[in-house]
Design an enzyme around this catalytic site. Sequence first.
Site, PDB file in Angstrom:
ATOM      1  N   GLY A  34      38.763  51.152  39.685  1.00  0.00           N
ATOM      2  CA  GLY A  34      37.403  51.574  40.033  1.00  0.00           C
ATOM      3  C   GLY A  34      36.360  51.053  39.064  1.00  0.00           C
ATOM      4  O   GLY A  34      36.684  50.519  38.001  1.00  0.00           O
ATOM      5  N   ASN A  70      30.696  39.873  50.272  1.00  0.00           N
ATOM      6  CA  ASN A  70      32.049  40.370  50.508  1.00  0.00           C
ATOM      7  C   ASN A  70      32.825  39.528  51.501  1.00  0.00           C
ATOM      8  O   ASN A  70      34.035  39.654  51.600  1.00  0.00           O
ATOM      9  CB  ASN A  70      32.004  41.814  51.018  1.00  0.00           C
ATOM     10  CG  ASN A  70      31.450  42.746  49.962  1.00  0.00           C
ATOM     11  OD1 ASN A  70      32.016  42.893  48.890  1.00  0.00           O
ATOM     12  ND2 ASN A  70      30.293  43.328  50.237  1.00  0.00           N
ATOM     13  N   ALA A 118      23.210 -10.838  54.545  1.00  0.00           N
ATOM     14  CA  ALA A 118      24.038  -9.875  55.271  1.00  0.00           C
ATOM     15  C   ALA A 118      25.511 -10.199  55.076  1.00  0.00           C
ATOM     16  O   ALA A 118      25.916 -11.358  55.084  1.00  0.00           O
ATOM     17  CB  ALA A 118      23.696  -9.928  56.750  1.00  0.00           C
ATOM     18  N   ARG A 123      38.051  40.641  51.615  1.00  0.00           N
ATOM     19  CA  ARG A 123      37.457  40.158  52.862  1.00  0.00           C
ATOM     20  C   ARG A 123      37.063  38.687  52.840  1.00  0.00           C
ATOM     21  O   ARG A 123      36.753  38.103  53.868  1.00  0.00           O
ATOM     22  CB  ARG A 123      36.237  41.029  53.230  1.00  0.00           C
ATOM     23  CG  ARG A 123      36.657  42.385  53.800  1.00  0.00           C
ATOM     24  CD  ARG A 123      35.504  43.043  54.506  1.00  0.00           C
ATOM     25  NE  ARG A 123      34.589  43.669  53.553  1.00  0.00           N
ATOM     26  CZ  ARG A 123      33.300  43.854  53.780  1.00  0.00           C
ATOM     27  NH1 ARG A 123      32.753  43.437  54.907  1.00  0.00           N
ATOM     28  NH2 ARG A 123      32.536  44.431  52.883  1.00  0.00           N
TER      29      ARG A 123
HETATM   30  C1  UD1 Z   1      29.858  50.389  44.344  1.00  0.00           C
HETATM   31  C2  UD1 Z   1      29.237  51.729  44.011  1.00  0.00           C
HETATM   32  C3  UD1 Z   1      28.355  52.180  45.171  1.00  0.00           C
HETATM   33  C4  UD1 Z   1      27.281  51.129  45.441  1.00  0.00           C
HETATM   34  C5  UD1 Z   1      27.935  49.777  45.667  1.00  0.00           C
HETATM   35  C6  UD1 Z   1      26.890  48.708  45.757  1.00  0.00           C
HETATM   36  C7  UD1 Z   1      30.904  52.815  42.654  1.00  0.00           C
HETATM   37  C8  UD1 Z   1      31.981  53.829  42.590  1.00  0.00           C
HETATM   38  N1  UD1 Z   1      30.291  52.684  43.796  1.00  0.00           N
HETATM   39  O1  UD1 Z   1      30.643  50.534  45.508  1.00  0.00           O
HETATM   40  O2  UD1 Z   1      27.730  53.395  44.845  1.00  0.00           O
HETATM   41  O3  UD1 Z   1      26.486  51.508  46.543  1.00  0.00           O
HETATM   42  O4  UD1 Z   1      28.821  49.458  44.582  1.00  0.00           O
HETATM   43  O5  UD1 Z   1      27.499  47.518  46.131  1.00  0.00           O
HETATM   44  O6  UD1 Z   1      30.605  52.200  41.650  1.00  0.00           O
HETATM   45  N2  UD1 Z   1      35.048  46.142  40.425  1.00  0.00           N
HETATM   46  C9  UD1 Z   1      35.814  45.916  39.315  1.00  0.00           C
HETATM   47  N3  UD1 Z   1      36.880  46.715  39.086  1.00  0.00           N
HETATM   48  C10 UD1 Z   1      37.217  47.721  39.918  1.00  0.00           C
HETATM   49  C11 UD1 Z   1      36.428  47.951  41.068  1.00  0.00           C
HETATM   50  C12 UD1 Z   1      35.336  47.133  41.281  1.00  0.00           C
HETATM   51  O7  UD1 Z   1      35.540  45.002  38.532  1.00  0.00           O
HETATM   52  O8  UD1 Z   1      38.207  48.384  39.639  1.00  0.00           O
HETATM   53  C13 UD1 Z   1      33.886  45.281  40.656  1.00  0.00           C
HETATM   54  C14 UD1 Z   1      33.960  44.508  41.936  1.00  0.00           C
HETATM   55  O9  UD1 Z   1      34.543  43.230  41.713  1.00  0.00           O
HETATM   56  C15 UD1 Z   1      32.504  44.373  42.307  1.00  0.00           C
HETATM   57  C16 UD1 Z   1      31.887  45.644  41.748  1.00  0.00           C
HETATM   58  O10 UD1 Z   1      32.769  46.114  40.778  1.00  0.00           O
HETATM   59  O11 UD1 Z   1      31.883  43.288  41.683  1.00  0.00           O
HETATM   60  C17 UD1 Z   1      31.613  46.696  42.815  1.00  0.00           C
HETATM   61  O12 UD1 Z   1      32.814  47.012  43.462  1.00  0.00           O
HETATM   62  P1  UD1 Z   1      32.862  47.271  45.016  1.00  0.00           P
HETATM   63  O13 UD1 Z   1      34.249  47.686  45.366  1.00  0.00           O
HETATM   64  O14 UD1 Z   1      32.246  46.154  45.724  1.00  0.00           O
HETATM   65  O15 UD1 Z   1      31.849  48.471  45.155  1.00  0.00           O
HETATM   66  P2  UD1 Z   1      32.125  49.916  45.630  1.00  0.00           P
HETATM   67  O16 UD1 Z   1      33.033  50.592  44.654  1.00  0.00           O
HETATM   68  O17 UD1 Z   1      32.514  49.895  47.039  1.00  0.00           O
END
Ligand code: UD1
Length: 465
Positions: free
Chosen positions: A85, A231, A388, A16
């Site tokens: 994840g 984000n 100046a 985003r």
């Molecule tokens: C995650 C949490 C959610 C919480 C939210 C808070 C999980 C499954 N869920 O949501 O409960 O409310 O954060 O913001 O953990 N990242 C990686 N590798 C990946 C995926 C993510 O490094 O494969 C990093 C992202 O860059 C980010 C962070 O992890 O810094 C969180 O990822 P994001 O996708 O923003 O969070 P959610 O999974 O939506």
Amino acid sequence: MTAVDVVIMAAGKGVRMKSRLPKVLHRLAGRALLQHVLGCVETLSARRVVVVTGNGAAQVEAAVAAWRQPGKPGPLFARQEPQLGTGHAVQQAVPLLPDDGTTLILNGDVPLVEPATLQGLLDASAGGRLALLSVEMPDPAGYGRILRTGDAVRAIVEHKDASADERAIREVYTGFMAVPNALLKGWLGRLTNDNAQKEYYLTDIVKMAVEDGAKVVAVKTADKVQVDGVNSPLQLAELERAFQLRQARALMERGVRIADPARFDLRGALEVAQDVEIDINCVFEGKVQLGEGVNVGANCVIANAIIEAGAVIHPFTHIDGEKLGVRIGEGAFVGPFARLRPGAQLGPEVHVGNFVEIKNSTLARGAKANHLAYLGDATVGERVNYGAGSITANYDGANKHRTVIEDDVHIGSNSVLVAPVTIGRGGTVGASSTITKDTPAGALSVARGKQVSIPDWERPKKAPK
Ligand code: UD1
Ligand code: CA
């Protein structure tokens, strides 16, 4: 004391942001998001800090390496490719984590967390428990919800997997947790991706902990700003404002009079003495010191400068000392519309007026350059008056040369001082002179075409049609 390790997740794509720059390298208050997180972590004296990288990994790792302070070990990196994840992200860091101790898990895109909050989470973990940081969100859509039985935390359910009832819960997981390493490693090994997003959810370890009879505690924070992630450009700008307001408040609590805290920007460190006044729309960058009674007018940009007591910086002045710094002496007046570049050193009571540029030059006590002038690589004595439109021609196309203007010299308007050259003490340079040779003390030096007046001069006329 339990040893503390830190894992910072920074592999996500940040779709985003719609930017080529990896999300964690976007700047808030002049520093990358990840730099803020690392700065906060520094206060914990952690044993190991692991940054999980993936999207833009090489760029992120190079940036982190460049921020490293000399003599201190930098963080370690674990690559996560592909990104499956948050649980999968932490799994990549596991080989770098010892079996004892507690790991604090943070997000690289949540920049404003404060040391006391992380310490609170570590204290809650107390070397044996799984401690989560939660917050009440007015609109919890998208977040993992904290499920409780009575007071006890039972699980975290991700928004996309949650039932309508669960989605009504407003207490959400912030993305911060502290977990004993041994337990963390066991639980991560058992994660599956059997869920709505086919991801390995870090948050699934909460129900495993409950099943295993391990203690789970949720620490609730009331300070949303500390747990807000970035984000999108809008969220970045909102968080920037929240942070700037905090900085302005802190300064005002120390007595600084900021005309409007909503129009104040500090992108670095500002040291202030008593009775400092800052008008609207000023930006401070790098390291800036303002002495007692300093007054900064509206719309100034000031970076890497020391401004001594009683100095007045009039509106629309641009000061950037970069590495060399800029120093402005006691009671000096600068601006409006002045430009001070690296190495500008103004003594006490110096006056620098509108459209004057000064670079790598020293002006001694009481020297004045009030209008439309350039001083580069110059040493200017006490009480000099620099007219100046005058400039130092300090660059011959290959090398820079110094101009020395001794005490009490008066440089007439529109003069060119071709360096290297010295104007002797107490001397005067006639207006519009081009000075190429040193001038003796006390002399009037004039170097321009002599004036000629032709009497009764008739201007050419157009021939009649
Ligand atoms: C995650 C949490 C959610 C919480 C939210 C808070 C999980 C499954 N869920 O949501 O409960 O409310 O954060 O913001 O953990 N990242 C990686 N590798 C990946 C995926 C993510 O490094 O494969 C990093 C992202 O860059 C980010 C962070 O992890 O810094 C969180 O990822 P994001 O996708 O923003 O969070 P959610 O999974 O939506
Ligand atoms: Ca996600």
